[in-house]
Scaffold this motif. Structure first.
Motif, PDB file in Angstrom:
ATOM      1  N   VAL A 135       0.876  -1.174   0.000  1.00  0.00           N
ATOM      2  CA  VAL A 135       0.000   0.000   0.000  1.00  0.00           C
ATOM      3  C   VAL A 135       0.907   1.215   0.000  1.00  0.00           C
ATOM      4  N   ASP A 136       0.570   2.252  -0.766  1.00  0.00           N
ATOM      5  CA  ASP A 136       1.403   3.454  -0.723  1.00  0.00           C
ATOM      6  C   ASP A 136       0.565   4.715  -0.840  1.00  0.00           C
ATOM      7  N   THR A 137       1.075   5.755  -0.202  1.00  0.00           N
ATOM      8  CA  THR A 137       0.425   7.065  -0.232  1.00  0.00           C
ATOM      9  C   THR A 137       1.515   8.136  -0.225  1.00  0.00           C
ATOM     10  N   TYR A 138       1.196   9.345  -0.690  1.00  0.00           N
ATOM     11  CA  TYR A 138       2.242  10.377  -0.788  1.00  0.00           C
ATOM     12  C   TYR A 138       1.672  11.776  -0.642  1.00  0.00           C
ATOM     13  N   TYR A 139       2.583  12.695  -0.352  1.00  0.00           N
ATOM     14  CA  TYR A 139       2.285  14.126  -0.437  1.00  0.00           C
ATOM     15  C   TYR A 139       3.351  14.729  -1.338  1.00  0.00           C
ATOM     16  N   LYS A 140       2.924  15.559  -2.294  1.00  0.00           N
ATOM     17  CA  LYS A 140       3.906  16.223  -3.165  1.00  0.00           C
ATOM     18  C   LYS A 140       3.658  17.723  -3.195  1.00  0.00           C
ATOM     19  N   TYR A 141       4.752  18.489  -3.155  1.00  0.00           N
ATOM     20  CA  TYR A 141       4.647  19.927  -3.337  1.00  0.00           C
ATOM     21  C   TYR A 141       5.514  20.306  -4.530  1.00  0.00           C
ATOM     22  N   ASP A 142       4.847  20.841  -5.574  1.00  0.00           N
ATOM     23  CA  ASP A 142       5.580  21.257  -6.774  1.00  0.00           C
ATOM     24  C   ASP A 142       5.969  22.725  -6.619  1.00  0.00           C
ATOM     25  N   PHE A 143       7.216  23.068  -6.904  1.00  0.00           N
ATOM     26  CA  PHE A 143       7.680  24.441  -6.688  1.00  0.00           C
ATOM     27  C   PHE A 143       6.963  25.445  -7.606  1.00  0.00           C
ATOM     28  N   ALA A 144       6.373  24.968  -8.708  1.00  0.00           N
ATOM     29  CA  ALA A 144       5.603  25.856  -9.588  1.00  0.00           C
ATOM     30  C   ALA A 144       4.133  25.910  -9.165  1.00  0.00           C
ATOM     31  N   LYS A 145       3.819  25.257  -8.072  1.00  0.00           N
ATOM     32  CA  LYS A 145       2.468  25.210  -7.496  1.00  0.00           C
ATOM     33  C   LYS A 145       1.450  24.558  -8.432  1.00  0.00           C
ATOM     34  N   LYS A 146       1.898  23.726  -9.326  1.00  0.00           N
ATOM     35  CA  LYS A 146       1.021  22.886 -10.142  1.00  0.00           C
ATOM     36  C   LYS A 146       1.858  21.717 -10.669  1.00  0.00           C
ATOM     37  N   SER A 147       1.210  20.639 -11.037  1.00  0.00           N
ATOM     38  CA  SER A 147       1.962  19.475 -11.525  1.00  0.00           C
ATOM     39  C   SER A 147       2.749  19.871 -12.763  1.00  0.00           C
ATOM     40  N   ASN A 148       4.034  19.544 -12.759  1.00  0.00           N
ATOM     41  CA  ASN A 148       4.919  20.133 -13.762  1.00  0.00           C
ATOM     42  C   ASN A 148       5.819  19.108 -14.453  1.00  0.00           C
ATOM     43  N   ILE A 149       6.231  18.100 -13.719  1.00  0.00           N
ATOM     44  CA  ILE A 149       7.194  17.133 -14.276  1.00  0.00           C
ATOM     45  C   ILE A 149       6.410  15.988 -14.919  1.00  0.00           C
ATOM     46  N   PRO A 150       6.640  15.753 -16.215  1.00  0.00           N
ATOM     47  CA  PRO A 150       5.744  14.838 -16.947  1.00  0.00           C
ATOM     48  C   PRO A 150       6.109  13.356 -16.868  1.00  0.00           C
ATOM     49  N   THR A 151       6.627  12.904 -15.744  1.00  0.00           N
ATOM     50  CA  THR A 151       6.899  11.475 -15.618  1.00  0.00           C
ATOM     51  C   THR A 151       5.739  10.794 -14.875  1.00  0.00           C
ATOM     52  N   SER A 152       5.758   9.477 -14.851  1.00  0.00           N
ATOM     53  CA  SER A 152       4.609   8.723 -14.335  1.00  0.00           C
ATOM     54  C   SER A 152       4.453   8.851 -12.815  1.00  0.00           C
ATOM     55  N   PHE A 153       3.204   8.828 -12.380  1.00  0.00           N
ATOM     56  CA  PHE A 153       2.817   8.770 -10.958  1.00  0.00           C
ATOM     57  C   PHE A 153       3.200  10.068 -10.213  1.00  0.00           C
ATOM     58  N   VAL A 154       2.983  10.060  -8.887  1.00  0.00           N
ATOM     59  CA  VAL A 154       3.274  11.227  -8.026  1.00  0.00           C
ATOM     60  C   VAL A 154       2.761  12.509  -8.700  1.00  0.00           C
ATOM     61  N   SER A 155       1.528  12.509  -9.146  1.00  0.00           N
ATOM     62  CA  SER A 155       1.042  13.575 -10.020  1.00  0.00           C
ATOM     63  C   SER A 155       0.435  14.769  -9.279  1.00  0.00           C
ATOM     64  N   ASP A 156      -0.164  14.526  -8.112  1.00  0.00           N
ATOM     65  CA  ASP A 156      -0.962  15.592  -7.486  1.00  0.00           C
ATOM     66  C   ASP A 156      -0.112  16.585  -6.699  1.00  0.00           C
ATOM     67  N   HIS A 157      -0.388  17.879  -6.908  1.00  0.00           N
ATOM     68  CA  HIS A 157       0.332  18.939  -6.183  1.00  0.00           C
ATOM     69  C   HIS A 157      -0.400  19.303  -4.897  1.00  0.00           C
ATOM     70  N   ASN A 158       0.358  19.468  -3.842  1.00  0.00           N
ATOM     71  CA  ASN A 158      -0.165  19.914  -2.542  1.00  0.00           C
ATOM     72  C   ASN A 158      -1.389  19.103  -2.107  1.00  0.00           C
ATOM     73  N   SER A 159      -1.224  17.805  -2.171  1.00  0.00           N
ATOM     74  CA  SER A 159      -2.338  16.914  -1.815  1.00  0.00           C
ATOM     75  C   SER A 159      -1.773  15.648  -1.192  1.00  0.00           C
ATOM     76  N   VAL A 160      -2.468  15.164  -0.177  1.00  0.00           N
ATOM     77  CA  VAL A 160      -2.119  13.832   0.325  1.00  0.00           C
ATOM     78  C   VAL A 160      -2.887  12.852  -0.559  1.00  0.00           C
ATOM     79  N   SER A 161      -2.179  12.170  -1.423  1.00  0.00           N
ATOM     80  CA  SER A 161      -2.842  11.373  -2.469  1.00  0.00           C
ATOM     81  C   SER A 161      -2.495   9.896  -2.359  1.00  0.00           C
ATOM     82  N   LEU A 162      -3.275   9.130  -3.063  1.00  0.00           N
ATOM     83  CA  LEU A 162      -3.119   7.671  -3.011  1.00  0.00           C
ATOM     84  C   LEU A 162      -2.188   7.172  -4.100  1.00  0.00           C
ATOM     85  N   GLY A 163      -1.438   6.154  -3.762  1.00  0.00           N
ATOM     86  CA  GLY A 163      -0.703   5.407  -4.780  1.00  0.00           C
ATOM     87  C   GLY A 163      -1.589   4.258  -5.224  1.00  0.00           C
ATOM     88  N   MET A 164      -1.365   3.105  -4.624  1.00  0.00           N
ATOM     89  CA  MET A 164      -2.229   1.970  -4.964  1.00  0.00           C
ATOM     90  C   MET A 164      -2.171   0.922  -3.849  1.00  0.00           C
TER      91      MET A 164
END
Lengths: 338, 212
Positions: free
Chosen positions: A33-62
Motif C-alpha cells: 500500500v502506498d500514499t504520498y504528499y507532493k509539493y511542486d515548486f511551480a504550485k502545479k503538476s509540472n514534471i511529466p513522468t509517471s505517478f506522483v502527479s498531485d500537487h499539494n495533496s495527500v494522495s493515493l498510490g495503490m
C-alpha cells in the motif's frame, strides 16, 4: 462491536498459531500500500513522468495484492492493483475501459528442468530499471526512461539458465501494455543475464515489434553492482528507434545508493533523456536529478524525495504560468509492503 | 517439538470450544493465549566463545562411528538443495546450508529472507555431536514478476543488534531461524537414529482385497 472484535482477535490469534505449525504455505500472499504528499515548486503538476502527479495533496498510490502458488513444476502468479498508481495512471488506462483495477502480473510458469522454464501470460516488462510497484523502486517518482518505455508485456517466453551467472530469455509478445493484442503477436524480445562477479548483475534486453506508437526496436541495459557493503550503483541505458524514422528516444540514468545506517539509505538518480528528431521537429533533452532517502521500519518504508529537472527548450511552467527551463518538486511517501 | 505442537493444537481446540460456550472466559483466555505465545517464544540461540549464535547438541548412546558417518552423509545428500557438503574427514562433515524464512499473514505466507549457516558434524563410537553457527540473514524483496528474490548480496550476522527501527522485525527473524534450526536438528537426529539399510529392506506393508 465488542463481540465482533473479540471474535476477530481470537480467530486471528488461532490462525496465527495454526500457520506457525506449517513451515511453509503452498499459497504465497503478499502486497503493498502506498500514499504520498507532493509539493511542486511551480504550485502545479509540472514534471511529466509517471505517478506522483498531485500537487499539494495527500494522495493515493495503490493497493497491490499478489498471489503465487507452485505445485511441482508448475506455478502461477496473479497480482492486481487498485488506486491511481496501479489503475488510471498505469497502462492500459483502466478508467477508459470502465475497469476499476489493473492487472500487474498474471502468468503461468512451468519448469521443464532446473535450467529450462517457460512462462505465458501478462508480466511486468523485462525492459528497464524501474517498475510500476513502488516496492520495486528506490525512488518514489519515476524516470523519463521508465515513463516512455514499456510497462508490461503479454506473451510467451522461454528461459534457459546456463548457470547462476548466465541465463538467456527469448519470447514472443503482443504490443506493449495490452492485455490482448491489437496487431497480433507482433513483437520479439530477448534478455541476456550475466553476473560477472558476486553482487553484480547485468541484463541486456531487446524488444522489437508493435508498440503504442507504431513499430520500433528498443535496446536496453539494466545493471546494478553492490560494490561495498554500504555502496550500490545502478545503471539503465536505453535506445528506442521507431520504424520509418518516426522518432524514439535515448537516455541513461545512474543510481548511486549509500547505506548510512541500518535502516537508512540515501540515493541519487541522475538522468539524461532525449527524444529523437521527427522530420523537421527537433528532439528535446531533459536532465533530472533526484535525491531520495529510504527509511525502513519493518514493512514500512518512508521516502522523502527532492527532484530537480531541466530542459533548455522550456517545456515546464513557472508559478506565473510562463515557460520555464527548470522544474522542481518535493515529496514524502509512505510505502508498506506485506 | 512434538509436545509443543500437540499442546498448541489442543489449546486451539480449547479456545474454540470456550469461544462458543463460555463468553465470560474470553478475556481471560486471550490473556492466557498471549502468555502461551510468550512462553513459546522463549527458546533462543546460545552464543559461542566468539559471541556468535550457535545451536549445539551432543547425542550419546548412538550407533557405531561408521554407521553414524554413513547416515549423516545420506541425510546431507537428501538435503542437497539447501545443504552443500564442503569437506569431510573419516569422522566429520562440514557443510554450508541455507534456510528460507517465511512471513505469515493469516493462513498464507511468503518468503521474507534466507539465513545461511555452517554445519559441522563429528562422530565417535556410540556418540556424535553437531552444531550450526555463522548464521547470516539476507532479506528478500518482490521483483517485477512478483517473485521473492534476494535484494542484496550483503548478509547480516544474526547476532548483530539492529537499530530501534528494525528491532521488532529482527526479533521475528531470529525466532523463525531458531524454530527452523530446531526442526532441522530433530530431523537430523531422527535420521541418525534410523538404520537406513534396514529401512530400505523393510517391506512396505500392503493390503490385499482378494481375500477376506
Amino acid at each position: 462491536m465488542k463481540k465482533f472484535l473479540t471474535a476477530i482477535f481470537s480467530i486471528a490469534c488461532t490462525t496465527c498459531a495454526l500457520a506457525q505449525e506449517t513451515p511453509t504455505s503452498p499459497l504465497e500472499f503478499s502486497g503493498s500500500v502506498d500514499t504520498y504528499y507532493k509539493y511542486d515548486f511551480a504550485k502545479k503538476s509540472n514534471i511529466p513522468t509517471s505517478f506522483v502527479s498531485d500537487h499539494n495533496s495527500v494522495s493515493l498510490g495503490m493497493i497491490d495484492l499478489a498471489l503465487k502458488k507452485k505445485t511441482g513444476k508448475a506455478s502461477f502468479v496473479g497480482e492486481i492493483s487498485f488506486g491511481p498508481r496501479g489503475q488510471t495512471q498505469s497502462i492500459p488506462d483502466a478508467a477508459n475501459n470502465n475497469s476499476s483495477f489493473h492487472i500487474q502480473n498474471l502468468y503461468i510458469n512451468y519448469d521443464f528442468t532446473d535450467k529450462f522454464s517457460m512462462t505465458a501470460g501478462y508480466m511486468g516488462t523485462f525492459i528497464g530499471y524501474e517498475v510500476i510497484s513502488p516496492v520495486g523502486n528506490f525512488n518514489y517518482s519515476t524516470s523519463y526512461l521508465f515513463t516512455n518505455g514499456p510497462f508490461q508485456n503479454a506473451g510467451i517466453k522461454a528461459t534457459y539458465k546456463f548457470s547462476d551467472k548466465v541465463s538467456l530469455m527469448a519470447g514472443l509478445f503482443n504490443d506493449w501494455n495490452l492485455y490482448s493484442a491489437t496487431r497480433g503477436v507482433s513483437s520479439i524480445g530477448g534478455q541476456l543475464m550475466i553476473s560477472p562477479v558476486e553482487g553484480w548483475t547485468a541484463y541486456l534486453n531487446v524488444l522489437s515489434g508493435a508498440d503504442p506508437y507504431g513499430y520500433g526496436t528498443i535496446e536496453d541495459l539494466t545493471t546494478s553492482y553492490q560494490i561495498t557493503k554500504a555502496f550500490k550503483l545502478g545503471l539503465n541505458a536505453a535506445n528506442y528507434d521507431m520504424a520509418d524514422d518516426a522518432g524514439g528516444y535515448a537516455g541513461v540514468a545512474l543510481y548511486p545508493q549509500v547505506a548510512v545506517a541500518d535502516a537508512v539509505t540515501l540515493g541519487l538518480r541522475g538522468e539524461y533523456f532525449k527524444t529523437k528528431d521527427v522530420g523537421a521537429v527537433l528532439g528535446t533533452a531533459y536532465t533530472g536529478l533526484t535525491l531520495t532517502a529510504n527509511i525502513k521500519s519493518g514493512g514500512l518504508t518512508f521516502i522523502p524525495e527532492i527532484r530537480l529537472d531541466h530542459n533548455g527548450d522550456k517545456p515546464f511552467t513557472n508559478k506565473t504560468g510562463g515557460a520555464a527551463p527548470n522544474a522542481g518538486q518535493f515529496s514524502l511517501a509512505a510505502v508498506y509492503a506485506f | 517439538m512434538p509436545p509443543v505442537y500437540l499442546s498448541r493444537r489442543l489449546f486451539i481446540i480449547f479456545i474454540f470450544y470456550l469461544m462458543v460456550f463460555g463468553m465470560q472466559y474470553r478475556l481471560v483466555l486471550i490473556l492466557v493465549l498471549l502468555s502461551f505465545k510468550l512462553s513459546a517464544q522463549q527458546k533462543q540461540f546460545s552464543s559461542d566463545d566468539n559471541g556468535k549464535f550457535i545451536y549445539y547438541e551432543v547425542v550419546e548412546k548412538a550407533a557405531g562411528k561408521d554407521s553414524l558417518f554413513l547416515r549423516a552423509n545420506t541425510f546431507i545428500d537428501l538435503y542437497i538443495k539447501s545443504l552443500k557438503k564442503q569437506s569431510t574427514t573419516d569422522t566429520s562433515i562440514f557443510a554450508k546450508g541455507v534456510m528460507v524464512i517465511d512471513k505469515t499473514i493469516l493462513v498464507a505466507s511468503h518468503p521474507s529472507g534466507e539465513v545461511n549457516y555452517k554445519f559441522t558434524f563429528e562422530a565417535k563410537d556410540k556418540k556424535y555431536r553437531f552444531w550450526l553457527t555463522d548464521f547470516e540473514y539476507i532479506s528478500y524483496g518482490r521483483d517485477r514478476y512478483s517473485n521473492y528474490v534476494p535484494t542484496t548480496t550483503v548478509a547480516t550476522p544474526l547476532e548483530k543488534t539492529p537499530g530501534k527501527l528494525s528491532a521488532g522485525e529482527w526479533k521475528d527473524i531470529i525466532e523463525a531461524a531458531y524454530s527452523k534450526t530446531a526442526k532441522f536438528a530433530d530431523n537430523f537426529k531422527k535420521a541418525l537414529a534410523t538404520n537406513q539399510t534396514e529401512k530400505q529392506n523393510k517391506k512396505k506393508e500392503t493390503i490385499s482385497t482378494k481375500k477376506w
